[in-house]
Design a protein around this motif. Structure first.
Motif, PDB file in Angstrom:
ATOM      1  N   GLU A   9       0.825  -1.210   0.000  1.00 35.23           N
ATOM      2  CA  GLU A   9       0.000   0.000   0.000  1.00 35.23           C
ATOM      3  C   GLU A   9       0.858   1.258   0.000  1.00 35.23           C
ATOM      4  O   GLU A   9       0.619   2.201  -0.740  1.00 35.23           O
ATOM      5  CB  GLU A   9      -0.929   0.004   1.223  1.00 35.23           C
ATOM      6  CG  GLU A   9      -2.111  -0.933   1.019  1.00 35.23           C
ATOM      7  CD  GLU A   9      -2.851  -1.253   2.301  1.00 35.23           C
ATOM      8  OE1 GLU A   9      -2.664  -0.536   3.303  1.00 35.23           O
ATOM      9  OE2 GLU A   9      -3.611  -2.255   2.287  1.00 35.23           O
TER      10      GLU A   9
ATOM     11  N   GLY B  19       2.605   1.806  -3.375  1.00 32.06           N
ATOM     12  CA  GLY B  19       1.602   2.169  -4.380  1.00 32.06           C
ATOM     13  C   GLY B  19       1.215   3.637  -4.252  1.00 32.06           C
ATOM     14  O   GLY B  19       1.196   4.393  -5.225  1.00 32.06           O
ATOM     15  N   CYS B  20       0.931   4.060  -3.001  1.00 26.31           N
ATOM     16  CA  CYS B  20       0.479   5.436  -2.770  1.00 26.31           C
ATOM     17  C   CYS B  20       1.595   6.439  -2.997  1.00 26.31           C
ATOM     18  O   CYS B  20       1.417   7.471  -3.627  1.00 26.31           O
ATOM     19  CB  CYS B  20       0.001   5.605  -1.330  1.00 26.31           C
ATOM     20  SG  CYS B  20      -1.538   4.784  -1.032  1.00 26.31           S
ATOM     21  N   GLU B  21       2.782   6.142  -2.470  1.00 27.30           N
ATOM     22  CA  GLU B  21       3.868   7.117  -2.470  1.00 27.30           C
ATOM     23  C   GLU B  21       4.581   7.223  -3.808  1.00 27.30           C
ATOM     24  O   GLU B  21       5.041   8.294  -4.178  1.00 27.30           O
ATOM     25  CB  GLU B  21       4.908   6.769  -1.383  1.00 27.30           C
ATOM     26  CG  GLU B  21       4.381   6.833   0.019  1.00 27.30           C
ATOM     27  CD  GLU B  21       4.002   8.230   0.462  1.00 27.30           C
ATOM     28  OE1 GLU B  21       4.789   9.157   0.213  1.00 27.30           O
ATOM     29  OE2 GLU B  21       2.903   8.385   1.045  1.00 27.30           O
ATOM     30  N   THR B  22       4.736   6.106  -4.496  1.00 31.45           N
ATOM     31  CA  THR B  22       5.545   6.167  -5.717  1.00 31.45           C
ATOM     32  C   THR B  22       4.740   5.863  -6.985  1.00 31.45           C
ATOM     33  O   THR B  22       5.251   6.004  -8.085  1.00 31.45           O
ATOM     34  CB  THR B  22       6.710   5.142  -5.657  1.00 31.45           C
ATOM     35  OG1 THR B  22       6.152   3.831  -5.749  1.00 31.45           O
ATOM     36  CG2 THR B  22       7.517   5.250  -4.386  1.00 31.45           C
ATOM     37  N   GLY B  23       3.521   5.389  -6.784  1.00 27.13           N
ATOM     38  CA  GLY B  23       2.699   5.011  -7.941  1.00 27.13           C
ATOM     39  C   GLY B  23       3.225   3.763  -8.612  1.00 27.13           C
ATOM     40  O   GLY B  23       2.726   3.316  -9.644  1.00 27.13           O
ATOM     41  N   SER B  24       4.255   3.173  -8.006  1.00 29.37           N
ATOM     42  CA  SER B  24       4.860   1.987  -8.589  1.00 29.37           C
ATOM     43  C   SER B  24       4.282   0.741  -7.926  1.00 29.37           C
ATOM     44  O   SER B  24       3.778   0.805  -6.809  1.00 29.37           O
ATOM     45  CB  SER B  24       6.368   2.065  -8.378  1.00 29.37           C
ATOM     46  OG  SER B  24       6.995   1.111  -9.159  1.00 29.37           O
ATOM     47  N   ASN B  25       4.402  -0.353  -8.603  1.00 30.56           N
ATOM     48  CA  ASN B  25       3.809  -1.587  -8.067  1.00 30.56           C
ATOM     49  C   ASN B  25       4.860  -2.452  -7.383  1.00 30.56           C
ATOM     50  O   ASN B  25       5.991  -2.557  -7.829  1.00 30.56           O
ATOM     51  CB  ASN B  25       3.165  -2.349  -9.227  1.00 30.56           C
ATOM     52  CG  ASN B  25       2.362  -3.522  -8.721  1.00 30.56           C
ATOM     53  OD1 ASN B  25       1.871  -3.483  -7.586  1.00 30.56           O
ATOM     54  ND2 ASN B  25       2.246  -4.533  -9.527  1.00 30.56           N
TER      55      ASN B  25
END
Ligand code: MEV
Length: 451
Positions: free
Chosen positions: A212, A215-221
């Motif tokens: 989570e 995902g939120c901080e870097t937009g990366s998976n």
């Protein structure tokens, strides 16, 4: 091919009935002969007489039909750190308990066993893949760390009160071995619990928090592959040792002075030859597993971590080697020691639920996990001493086969009276299967001639 579905939801009676129907077909038993009914009551004869106790056993695992018995015994005279223990043991292997008892008695008369815990850290791993380059991943991990720790708090609050918790959280860059692969390695101490369930729950919460956060901080998976404890526990380590003047050992067997010399050579061989090392260590685990089973601990974990340690510890740079070491110092003192990883629990798991595991721990004086580690390691050392002693003197078959007479005689359909007569007739002679068979036939022939 027709597959069964929902088998685990059937009642025990239903499962047993189905299995016996299958057994009838596969064994070729005559369906009209009443064999099925006989087998049903035979399988049930292994159920515990007390229904609530049977219910406890039934719930240990799925698809339960009955119970599988193993002998439960004790080793008296086990002197460790100046305290006399009665050690509970569960094993099916003939001569293990006899050998252990002999070794325990010998060492009780020669200063006893000594042991100390060198560490209690266990490890968990979160394995994940990410496109974030290795040059940036550490920064991302550092930023995510508070969220990871936060995710563990509710699960660890009780463990913290008992003195356990997280000892470290590290990011390991594995991308040179496998593109995109990273690992978070978490260290734990779990007080008197083995802690597997707690560790796995914490890791799963942390993995979710990582996903989570990133995902939120870097937009990366972040693709979490798995979050699970590691049974490689080189920092959950215990050491046990015995020592006495080498001269005391010369009187111990018919070999006299050559005993110590041959003993050192036997251990040395296990240090340099993998074929011998595996068997040598197996002998150590003959004793260790017996206590692990008796106290309701996880013998698969203990075996896995021990053999991994034997092949990758700082003392084994050349690969798999003996877990024990022997030497004689300049003062003529014989030293024999064992260092092994052991992740044990004296609370949680089945330790308080299995009636005999509970009894075993009480018999040991309700030890802490650290104390149990010392008992178990010392039992491993005692068993190893006994095995080497037999191997370098008479060979193990003499004692082993003598203990095995009962099993061989039973296979030949001997009655209790015949087994008694067989033991008397064999006396101190070498025991082999053919000899047992021959003597049994003689006993039967003689009895046939008796009026
Ligand atoms: C047998 O179960 C164990 C031994 O082979 C161990 C050893 O060889 O040291 C006797």
């Amino acid at each position: 091919m027709q597959l069964l579905s929902g088998f685990s939801t059937w009642s025990t009676e239903e499962k047993l009935g189905w299995v016996l129907d299958e057994w009838m077909k596969r064994s070729g038993a005559d369906s009209c002969s009443g064999v099925r009914e006989e087998m049903l009551s035979w399988m049930k004869s292994f159920w515990h007489v007390n229904a609530p106790t049977q219910e406890i056993f039934r719930n240990f695992s799925e698809n339960n039909l009955s119970n599988f018995f193993l002998p439960y015994g004790v080793v008296p005279n086990f002197l460790l750190n100046d305290r006399m223990y009665i050690v509970p043991v569960v094993t099916e292997e003939s001569s293990v308990v006899a050998a252990l008892s002999k070794s325990a008695k010998f060492w009780a008369e020669h200063g006893g066993f000594h042991a100390r815990v060198l560490g209690t850290e266990k490890l968990g791993q979160i394995h994940f893949y990410s496109r974030i380059p290795a040059s940036e991943m550490q920064k991302v991990f550092d930023a995510a760390l508070p969220a990871l720790k936060e995710a563990a708090v509710p699960l660890l609050s009780r463990m913290k009160q008992r003195g356990g918790g997280i000892t470290k959280i590290d990011l390991l860059d594995k991308t040179t071995e496998e593109p995109g692969y990273y690992q978070i390695r978490v260290g734990f101490t779990t007080a008197d619990a083995m802690g597997a369930n707690l560790i796995n729950s914490v890791l799963e919460e942390m993995a979710q928090a990582l996903k989570e956060f990133v995902g939120c901080e870097t937009g990366s998976n972040v693709d979490i592959i798995m979050a699970i404890l590691s049974n490689y526990t080189p920092n959950c380590l215990v050491e046990s040792w015995v020592s006495c003047p080498a001269l005391s050992l010369t009187k111990h067997t018919h070999l006299g002075e050559r005993f110590v010399e041959r003993f050192l050579k036997a251990v040395r061989i296990a240090e340099i030859d993998v074929g011998r090392a595996v068997t040598h260590n197996k002998g150590i685990y003959n004793g260790i597993d017996a206590v692990i089973l008796a106290t309701g601990n996880d013998f698969r974990a203990v075996e896995a971590q021990g053999h991994a340690y034997a092949s990758s510890s700082p003392e084994s740079p050349a690969g798999y080697r003996s877990l024990s070491k022997a030497s004689v110092d300049e003062q003529g003192i014989f030293h024999f020691c064992l260092k092994i990883p052991l992740t044990l629990g004296t609370v949680g798991g089945i330790t308080a639920v299995h009636p005999l595991a509970k009894f075993s721990l009480q018999l040991l004086g309700n030890p802490s996990a650290a104390e149990l580690m010392q008992v178990v390691a010392s039992v491993g050392l005692a068993q190893n001493f006994a095995a080497i002693q037999s191997l370098i003197t008479t060979g193990i078959q003499q004692g082993h086969m003598r203990m095995h007479i009962y099993n061989m005689a039973k296979q030949l359909g001997a009655s209790p009276e015949e087994i008694l007569a067989l033991r008397r007739a064999i006396g101190t002679d070498t025991v082999t299967h053919s000899r047992v068979q021959y003597i049994l036939e003689e006993i039967r022939a003689r009895r046939g001639k008796d009026p």
